[in-house]
Motif scaffolding. Structure first.
Motif, short mmCIF file in Angstrom:
data_model
loop_
_atom_site.label_atom_id
_atom_site.label_comp_id
_atom_site.label_asym_id
_atom_site.label_seq_id
_atom_site.Cartn_x
_atom_site.Cartn_y
_atom_site.Cartn_z
N ASP A 50 0.82 -1.21 0.00
CA ASP A 50 0.00 0.00 0.00
C ASP A 50 0.86 1.26 0.00
N TYR A 51 2.02 1.20 0.65
CA TYR A 51 2.93 2.35 0.60
C TYR A 51 3.33 2.63 -0.85
N TYR A 52 3.76 1.58 -1.55
CA TYR A 52 4.33 1.74 -2.89
C TYR A 52 3.27 2.04 -3.94
N SER A 53 2.05 1.53 -3.75
CA SER A 53 1.02 1.66 -4.78
C SER A 53 0.01 2.78 -4.52
N GLU A 54 -0.10 3.25 -3.25
CA GLU A 54 -1.11 4.26 -2.93
C GLU A 54 -0.51 5.50 -2.25
N LEU A 55 0.10 5.32 -1.08
CA LEU A 55 0.55 6.47 -0.30
C LEU A 55 1.64 7.26 -1.02
N LEU A 56 2.72 6.60 -1.42
CA LEU A 56 3.84 7.32 -2.03
C LEU A 56 3.46 7.98 -3.36
N PRO A 57 2.77 7.31 -4.28
CA PRO A 57 2.40 8.02 -5.51
C PRO A 57 1.47 9.20 -5.26
#
Length: 440
Positions: free
Chosen positions: A36-43
């Motif tokens: 979820d960090y890589y696919s939602e929060l960071l982008p």
């Protein structure tokens, strides 16, 4: 461009790959692992804070969570099976879209080794030497890479030189293959630039800031215009890659030269076996491939013949070489060169003239001055050709080892050269002791 640039925001390094292939799923047992960090929060954060640059979920990543992250058909890949399991020639099996990490090991420069190791520890099996090697079975992998291409080293000093050369050859081979794969492959990034401590590693600059031969190979292989000889099916092609903004055109002369054996001629002479000319025109950011005819790509004398492509803008000496056999098979007699050093206002010039074919001549100037820099490394010469290395150094020969030391073994080395085969013009070199610690 001509300045450092932030090109892309990358979400993680090898985490998606680890989830797929490193038994994470079993250990996590359904728990979250960071996706979820890589696919939602960071982008989302990047879109808010820096909408001018793209975001990519990870390295490697194929652009879709349902695709294997290291799939060469999509996104970017890391290539580590070559270093860990195979010989560097297997880079040619990869046809990736973008290679964002690949590398091959070599030892640090000699002055760095001797700064942290005692003379008795200059041994492949000494605990102190192994302490400065953090790759699993690193020494074994280095030996496997050497055995595929180069003559067996006689001692630690030769091992050091040959493994540095092999590292430079490996990465240059990979870069040239990836660049010749344009437009399928759009780029590559070498692991790694520099070290933070003295270690045998993948770096081009060692822990004390010394430029290894790899650094020079990378500089040459990433020139805006590249000429390289690549295998295409069962034949050979000259591939011209133009990453500059200007068109590149000219005439390419490709020759197959044969060398008489030392028993046939002393010094050996080159004879023309076949020759063809090709007119080429390469668009800006483009590529052209010239398939070579049968009499250039095949030879009945692979141990003595060499392929030479000449043309303006082809890199060092405006020519490139291709050998039909590996050095371990091709070199039957020691290579011979003459060398002479001279003092110039900003340092030393060392002029080397080849009496035989000699590959990858290296000037290890750091042996005499750890702060010295050299203009080129890994220079290959045909019989009769000369090259002048320019060394920036403040060392005064009168206070140090003497001017001649800059042009003598082991400062000057080349594949197949024995210490006694480096001679001043019209003279014999003094004998040099090559006793080392135990070599396995």
């Amino acid at each position: 461009m001509s300045h450092p640039s932030l090109v892309l925001w990358n979400g993680n390094n090898e985490c998606v790959w680890g989830f797929w292939d490193w038994d994470w799923k079993t250990q996590l047992d359904g728990r979250k692992w960071g996706w979820d960090y890589y696919s939602e929060l960071l982008p989302a954060l990047i879109a808010e804070l820096d909408p001018t640059r793209p975001y990519w979920n990870g390295s490697p990543y194929s652009g879709d969570p349902e695709l294997h992250p290291n799939d060469p058909r999509h996104g970017n890949v890391h290539i580590w099976d070559v270093w860990n399991q195979k010989d560097y020639s297997h880079y040619a099996e990869w046809n990736a879209r973008f290679v964002s990490e690949f590398g091959f090991q070599g030892p640090p420069n000699w002055s760095t080794l001797t700064r942290v190791l005692e003379p008795a520890d200059l041994d492949l099996e000494s605990p102190a030497f192994l302490q400065h090697q953090k790759a699993e079975d690193g020494t074994g992998k280095l030996q496997r890479g050497l055995s595929a291409h180069l003559p067996e080293p006689a001692n630690f000093r030769e091992w050091h030189f040959l493994t540095q050369v092999n590292q430079a050859r490996a990465i240059r081979f990979g870069i040239e293959h990836f660049r010749a794969g344009w437009p399928v492959c759009a780029g590559s990034i070498v692991w790694q630039l520099n070290d933070c401590w003295p270690v045998t590693s993948w770096a081009a600059i060692d822990g004390y800031g010394q430029l290894k031969p790899l650094w020079y190979a990378i500089r040459e292989a990433y020139r805006p215009r590249l000429a390289t000889i690549q295998r295409r099916g069962d034949g050979l092609a000259v591939v011209l890659v133009n990453d500059s903004a200007e068109a590149w055109s000219g005439t390419l002369t490709v020759e197959r030269l044969g060398t008489a054996s030392p028993t046939e001629a002393v010094p050996p002479v080159m004879r023309l076996e076949a020759s063809h000319q090709f007119v080429f025109d390469v668009d800006p950011r483009g590529k052209t491939e010239i398939c070579l005819p049968h009499d250039l790509r095949e030879t009945e004398r692979p141990l003595t013949d060499v392929l030479v492509a000449r043309g303006e803008g082809l890199g060092h000496r405006d020519r490139i070489l291709h050998f039909y056999a590996e050095d371990k098979d091709r070199i039957k007699e020691p290579a011979r060169v003459t060398a002479r050093a001279s003092r110039v206002p900003d340092g030393i010039e060392v002029t080397v003239t080849a009496e035989t074919i000699v590959r990858d001549v290296v000037l290890q100037a750091d042996r005499l001055d750890p702060k010295a820099t050299v203009s080129e490394q890994c220079v290959s010469l045909l019989p009769g050709e000369s090259h002048t290395f320019r060394v920036a150094s403040t060392v005064d020969g009168a206070e140090g080892p003497g001017l001649d030391a800059w042009s003598r073994y082991p400062v000057l080395q080349g594949v197949g050269i024995r210490p006694e085969r480096i001679m001043p013009p019209a003279e014999f070199a003094p004998s040099i002791s090559t006793e080392e610690g135990r070599f396995q």
